[in-house]
Scaffold this motif. Structure first.
Motif, PDB file in Angstrom:
ATOM      1  N   ARG A 128       0.831  -1.206   0.000  1.00 40.04           N
ATOM      2  CA  ARG A 128       0.000   0.000   0.000  1.00 40.04           C
ATOM      3  C   ARG A 128       0.869   1.261   0.000  1.00 40.04           C
ATOM      4  NH1 ARG A 128      -5.065  -0.854   2.333  1.00 40.04           N
ATOM      5  NH2 ARG A 128      -5.484   1.345   1.938  1.00 40.04           N
ATOM      6  N   LEU A 129       1.987   1.218   0.715  1.00 38.95           N
ATOM      7  CA  LEU A 129       2.877   2.378   0.747  1.00 38.95           C
ATOM      8  C   LEU A 129       3.457   2.650  -0.636  1.00 38.95           C
ATOM      9  CD1 LEU A 129       4.433   4.567   2.273  1.00 38.95           C
ATOM     10  CD2 LEU A 129       6.182   2.844   2.803  1.00 38.95           C
ATOM     11  N   ILE A 130       3.913   1.597  -1.314  1.00 38.45           N
ATOM     12  CA  ILE A 130       4.460   1.770  -2.668  1.00 38.45           C
ATOM     13  C   ILE A 130       3.398   2.341  -3.598  1.00 38.45           C
ATOM     14  CG2 ILE A 130       5.365   0.542  -4.683  1.00 38.45           C
ATOM     15  CD1 ILE A 130       6.744  -1.389  -2.765  1.00 38.45           C
ATOM     16  N   GLU A 131       2.173   1.852  -3.518  1.00 38.69           N
ATOM     17  CA  GLU A 131       1.093   2.359  -4.364  1.00 38.69           C
ATOM     18  C   GLU A 131       0.827   3.834  -4.102  1.00 38.69           C
ATOM     19  OE1 GLU A 131      -2.217  -0.139  -3.508  1.00 38.69           O
ATOM     20  OE2 GLU A 131      -1.229  -1.967  -4.224  1.00 38.69           O
ATOM     21  N   ALA A 132       0.778   4.223  -2.828  1.00 40.30           N
ATOM     22  CA  ALA A 132       0.449   5.607  -2.477  1.00 40.30           C
ATOM     23  C   ALA A 132       1.545   6.570  -2.939  1.00 40.30           C
ATOM     24  CB  ALA A 132       0.243   5.725  -0.970  1.00 40.30           C
ATOM     25  N   ILE A 133       2.801   6.240  -2.683  1.00 33.83           N
ATOM     26  CA  ILE A 133       3.891   7.127  -3.077  1.00 33.83           C
ATOM     27  C   ILE A 133       4.016   7.175  -4.600  1.00 33.83           C
ATOM     28  CG2 ILE A 133       6.353   7.597  -2.872  1.00 33.83           C
ATOM     29  CD1 ILE A 133       4.731   8.051  -0.318  1.00 33.83           C
ATOM     30  N   THR A 134       3.820   6.050  -5.265  1.00 39.31           N
ATOM     31  CA  THR A 134       3.842   6.038  -6.731  1.00 39.31           C
ATOM     32  C   THR A 134       2.798   6.978  -7.301  1.00 39.31           C
ATOM     33  OG1 THR A 134       4.662   3.754  -6.834  1.00 39.31           O
ATOM     34  CG2 THR A 134       3.536   4.596  -8.790  1.00 39.31           C
ATOM     35  N   ILE A 161       1.877   1.110 -12.873  1.00 37.23           N
ATOM     36  CA  ILE A 161       3.263   1.475 -12.568  1.00 37.23           C
ATOM     37  C   ILE A 161       3.659   0.932 -11.198  1.00 37.23           C
ATOM     38  CG2 ILE A 161       4.821   3.397 -12.111  1.00 37.23           C
ATOM     39  CD1 ILE A 161       4.256   3.173 -15.027  1.00 37.23           C
ATOM     40  N   ALA A 162       2.756   1.066 -10.207  1.00 36.75           N
ATOM     41  CA  ALA A 162       3.050   0.571  -8.860  1.00 36.75           C
ATOM     42  C   ALA A 162       3.267  -0.944  -8.868  1.00 36.75           C
ATOM     43  CB  ALA A 162       1.919   0.940  -7.906  1.00 36.75           C
ATOM     44  N   GLU A 163       2.458  -1.666  -9.628  1.00 35.40           N
ATOM     45  CA  GLU A 163       2.617  -3.117  -9.697  1.00 35.40           C
ATOM     46  C   GLU A 163       3.951  -3.499 -10.342  1.00 35.40           C
ATOM     47  OE1 GLU A 163       0.656  -5.494  -8.396  1.00 35.40           O
ATOM     48  OE2 GLU A 163      -0.584  -3.903  -7.536  1.00 35.40           O
TER      49      GLU A 163
END
Length: 448
Positions: A128-134, A161-163
């Motif tokens: 979730r953190l990677i998705e939010a910052i992306t 992109i996040a995936e």
């Protein structure tokens, strides 16, 4: 609005909630990320596996994620450096201890450059953190040169992109206490896992990717995988990275992302129908199925015909049970909703199981049958008992539109029996292209 005023506003809003803890403000190396949160690393959750966020370590994680996003948008390191240094807007991250809130991204108007605030719990799932910052990094890039309102990203783009980032080495992006600082990246095929799974589910169409909020739960669970695959294939186009960057530039200049997308990808697509056809062909190519394991054209057509027939038995007075086959339209039009659910869902399951065996040119047709039935079942369930009683016209309209869609698909299926069998894989893919073109003819056009 100055950065000090923004920080004061953030602290003023957060102060009453966090009065008993010491809070600190840290900045990332590039000074783009400003983190405000409780000092120190929170204790890990014993109930759920979540990443504890420390403001100091989070600045490094944010920078790593940003650099990985830029690498996705361009393999040219010089361009990545240019983007990192070309007056980026500020991103203010506020950490909330002891909360279960979802990441919340808020634009902050009033500054010369786009600024965003993102609220996070200080115990969060790493993905979730990677998705939010992306997402917030992509928003800042898209609006960096915009004087208008903050434009939004299509969900398939930011999630795709996040995936891509998550499928590589997420542990190198998320820095934690007692973890050595390293930016080493392991070369991994980002879609290797999805490629193996493609034969186990029916991929989302471009139309479904464009409107994920309308997907039933059984289809939405494939959204992340399909979004990643779609973005990956766009980037693989000739000048795909350049088109994606132009897409970000075009977003603030257009009222909707579809127009921005077509303008950015004009060397490849003239209209949205072209995107749907290209995506369908890419899915056929990506399955990589061994032609020797596929049914023949005649077997594929018979298998599809059989899956679409619903056998029923009925009793006549003083006679043995009689068996007959009903069409999908007969069941949709004449059966009561509670009676329809089991046989129609069985047809959907049979179609999806059949997908890995039939000829590539029939896959798109099969997917549309499954999609039409799944959409009918989902919408009928939403009607609810009260609406069925007081708004019977809604059910009639739903039945009529579904039967019309099935009639159009039946005509295409009948035409399959009249075409000569393709002799090569290339000819089979061309057949699939023609099928997709018929699917988007004026009589069966979907929204764009």
């Amino acid at each position: 609005m100055s950065k000090y005023l923004i920080l004061f506003s953030v602290a003023l809003l957060a102060g009453p909630l966090f009065a008993e803890q010491e809070f600190i403000t840290t900045q990332s190396l590039s000074k783009q990320f400003v983190i405000y949160g409780p000092k120190g690393t929170p204790a890990p959750s014993s109930r759920l596996k979540r990443l504890p966020l420390d403001p100091t370590f989070l600045t490094v994680s944010c920078e790593r994620i940003k650099q990985s996003v830029l690498a996705q948008l361009s393999a040219d390191e010089r361009l990545q450096i240019k983007w990192r240094t070309s007056s980026p807007g500020k991103i203010y991250v506020v950490l909330h201890p002891g909360t279960e809130q979802h990441p919340l991204i808020t634009p902050l108007p009033g500054s010369a450059l786009p600024a965003y605030r993102i609220d996070l719990p200080n115990l969060i799932d790493g993905a979730r953190l990677i998705e939010a910052i992306t997402e917030v990094v992509l928003l800042e890039i898209a609006n960096r040169n915009s004087d208008e309102n903050f434009s939004q990203l299509p969900r398939w783009f930011s999630q795709g992109i996040a995936e891509q980032l998550k499928s590589a080495s997420p542990e190198t992006l998320l820095l934690q206490a007692n973890q050595p600082i390293s930016s080493a990246q392991v070369k991994i095929d980002p879609i290797a896992k999805i490629r193996k799974e493609l034969e186990t589910f029916s991929p989302l169409t471009f139309d479904e990717l464009s409107w994920p909020e309308k997907l039933p739960p059984e289809r939405f669970r494939y959204f992340d995988k399909c979004a990643q695959l779609f973005v990956h294939e766009l980037l693989r186009l000739k000048d795909g990275e350049s088109c994606v960057r132009e897409f970000l530039d075009e977003l603030p200049r257009n009222l909707n992302w579809q127009v921005a997308f077509l303008r950015a990808f004009r060397p490849h697509f003239q209209q949205l129908i072209d995107v749907e056809k290209w995506w369908g062909l890419r899915l056929v190519g990506l399955t990589g199925r061994d032609a020797s394991q596929l049914w023949s054209r005649e077997q594929s057509l018979e298998g599809l015909n059989s899956a679409l027939r619903v056998p029923v038995q009925w009793l006549a007075a003083e006679a043995a049970p009689n068996r007959t086959d009903l069409t999908l339209q007969q069941i949709v039009s004449n059966w009561d909703p509670p009676q329809q659910k089991i046989p129609l869902q069985k047809v959907v399951n049979q179609l999806r199981a059949l997908r890995i065996r039939i000829q590539p040119e029939m896959v798109l047709l099969l997917d549309e049958y499954a999609g039409a039935l799944a959409n009918y079942l989902e919408n009928d369930e939403r009607q609810g008992v009260i609406k069925r009683i007081f708004l019977r016209s809604n059910l009639r309209d739903l039945r009529q539109s579904t039967c019309e869609r099935l009639d159009a698909l039946d005509r295409r299926r009948a035409a399959c029996g009249d075409k000569p069998k393709p002799g090569t894989r290339e000819e089979a893919m061309l057949s699939a292209l023609e099928a997709a073109t018929r699917a988007n003819s004026p009589s069966t056009t979907r929204k764009e």
